[in-house]
Write a protein that holds these residues in place. Structure first.
Motif, short mmCIF file in Angstrom:
data_model
loop_
_atom_site.label_atom_id
_atom_site.label_comp_id
_atom_site.label_asym_id
_atom_site.label_seq_id
_atom_site.Cartn_x
_atom_site.Cartn_y
_atom_site.Cartn_z
N UNK A 29 0.83 -1.20 0.00
CA UNK A 29 0.00 0.00 0.00
C UNK A 29 0.87 1.25 0.00
N UNK A 30 1.91 1.25 0.81
CA UNK A 30 2.82 2.40 0.86
C UNK A 30 3.50 2.65 -0.47
N UNK A 31 3.91 1.59 -1.13
CA UNK A 31 4.56 1.72 -2.45
C UNK A 31 3.57 2.25 -3.48
N UNK A 32 2.33 1.78 -3.44
CA UNK A 32 1.32 2.27 -4.37
C UNK A 32 1.04 3.75 -4.16
N UNK A 33 0.93 4.17 -2.92
CA UNK A 33 0.69 5.58 -2.62
C UNK A 33 1.87 6.43 -3.08
N UNK A 34 3.10 5.94 -2.88
CA UNK A 34 4.28 6.67 -3.31
C UNK A 34 4.31 6.84 -4.82
N UNK A 35 3.98 5.77 -5.54
CA UNK A 35 3.96 5.85 -7.01
C UNK A 35 2.86 6.78 -7.51
N UNK A 36 1.69 6.76 -6.87
CA UNK A 36 0.62 7.68 -7.25
C UNK A 36 1.05 9.13 -7.03
N UNK A 37 1.71 9.39 -5.91
CA UNK A 37 2.20 10.75 -5.64
C UNK A 37 3.23 11.16 -6.69
N UNK A 38 4.14 10.27 -7.00
CA UNK A 38 5.17 10.58 -8.00
C UNK A 38 4.53 10.87 -9.36
N UNK A 39 3.51 10.10 -9.72
CA UNK A 39 2.81 10.32 -10.99
C UNK A 39 2.13 11.68 -11.01
N UNK A 40 1.44 12.01 -9.92
CA UNK A 40 0.76 13.32 -9.84
C UNK A 40 1.77 14.46 -9.86
N UNK A 41 2.90 14.27 -9.20
CA UNK A 41 3.95 15.28 -9.19
C UNK A 41 4.47 15.51 -10.60
N UNK A 42 4.72 14.43 -11.34
CA UNK A 42 5.20 14.55 -12.71
C UNK A 42 4.16 15.21 -13.61
N UNK A 43 2.89 14.90 -13.40
CA UNK A 43 1.83 15.54 -14.18
C UNK A 43 1.78 17.04 -13.90
N UNK A 44 1.97 17.42 -12.65
CA UNK A 44 1.98 18.84 -12.31
C UNK A 44 3.15 19.55 -12.97
N UNK A 45 4.30 18.90 -13.02
CA UNK A 45 5.48 19.49 -13.66
C UNK A 45 5.23 19.70 -15.15
N UNK A 46 4.68 18.70 -15.80
CA UNK A 46 4.42 18.82 -17.23
C UNK A 46 3.37 19.91 -17.50
N UNK A 47 2.35 19.98 -16.65
CA UNK A 47 1.35 21.02 -16.80
C UNK A 47 1.97 22.41 -16.64
N UNK A 48 2.82 22.57 -15.65
CA UNK A 48 3.50 23.85 -15.45
C UNK A 48 4.39 24.19 -16.65
N UNK A 49 5.03 23.18 -17.19
CA UNK A 49 5.89 23.40 -18.36
C UNK A 49 5.05 23.88 -19.55
N UNK A 50 3.95 23.22 -19.81
CA UNK A 50 3.09 23.62 -20.92
C UNK A 50 2.52 25.02 -20.71
N UNK A 51 2.13 25.32 -19.48
CA UNK A 51 1.61 26.66 -19.20
C UNK A 51 2.68 27.71 -19.41
N UNK A 52 3.91 27.41 -19.03
CA UNK A 52 4.98 28.39 -19.22
C UNK A 52 5.25 28.62 -20.70
N UNK A 53 5.11 27.60 -21.50
CA UNK A 53 5.34 27.75 -22.94
C UNK A 53 4.26 28.62 -23.57
N UNK A 54 3.01 28.44 -23.15
CA UNK A 54 1.91 29.17 -23.78
C UNK A 54 1.74 30.57 -23.21
N UNK A 55 1.91 30.72 -21.92
CA UNK A 55 1.63 32.01 -21.28
C UNK A 55 2.82 32.95 -21.37
N UNK A 56 3.98 32.48 -20.96
CA UNK A 56 5.13 33.38 -20.88
C UNK A 56 6.08 33.24 -22.07
#
Length: 98
Positions: A29-56
Motif C-alpha cells: 500500500x505504501x509503495x502504491x501511494x508513493x507511485x501515485x504521488x510521483x505520478x501526480x507530481x510529474x503531471x503537475x510538472x508537465x502542466x507547469x511546463x506547458x503553461x509556461x510555454x503558452x503564457x510566458x
C-alpha cells in the motif's frame, strides 16, 4: 487493526491474517501511494511546463525538475557563520547591533 482500516483491509480478512501478511499488505500500500504521488507530481510538472510555454513564451527545463535537481543544495554553515548570520538578521530587523 487501525492499520488494516487505513489500507482498506476488511475486518473479516484482518482477523485471518498473520502479522507478516499484514506487513506485506502495508508495504504494498505504501509503495502504491508513493507511485501515485510521483505520478501526480510529474503531471503537475508537465502542466507547469506547458503553461509556461503558452503564457510566458519561455522554456522551462523539465528534465531538471523530473530528475529532482530543481531544489538547491543547502550550504552547511559553521557555528561562526551561523552566529554572524543571526547577528546580521537581528541588526537588520531590530535596528541595533548587540
Amino acid at each position: 487493526m487501525q492499520l488494516a482500516a487505513q489500507i482498506g483491509i476488511p475486518f473479516s480478512e484482518f482477523w485471518d491474517m498473520t502479522p507478516r501478511e499484514l506487513n506485506i499488505y502495508a508495504k504494498g500500500y505504501g509503495e502504491r501511494v508513493r507511485k501515485e504521488f510521483e505520478h501526480r507530481h510529474n503531471c503537475a510538472i508537465v502542466t507547469a511546463y506547458l503553461a509556461s510555454r503558452w503564457v510566458w513564451a519561455k522554456r522551462a527545463n523539465v528534465k531538471k525538475y523530473l530528475a529532482g535537481e530543481a531544489t538547491k543544495q543547502q550550504k552547511i554553515m559553521t557555528d561562526a557563520e551561523l552566529f554572524s548570520a543571526v547577528q546580521a538578521f537581528h541588526a537588520q530587523f531590530s535596528g541595533r547591533k548587540e
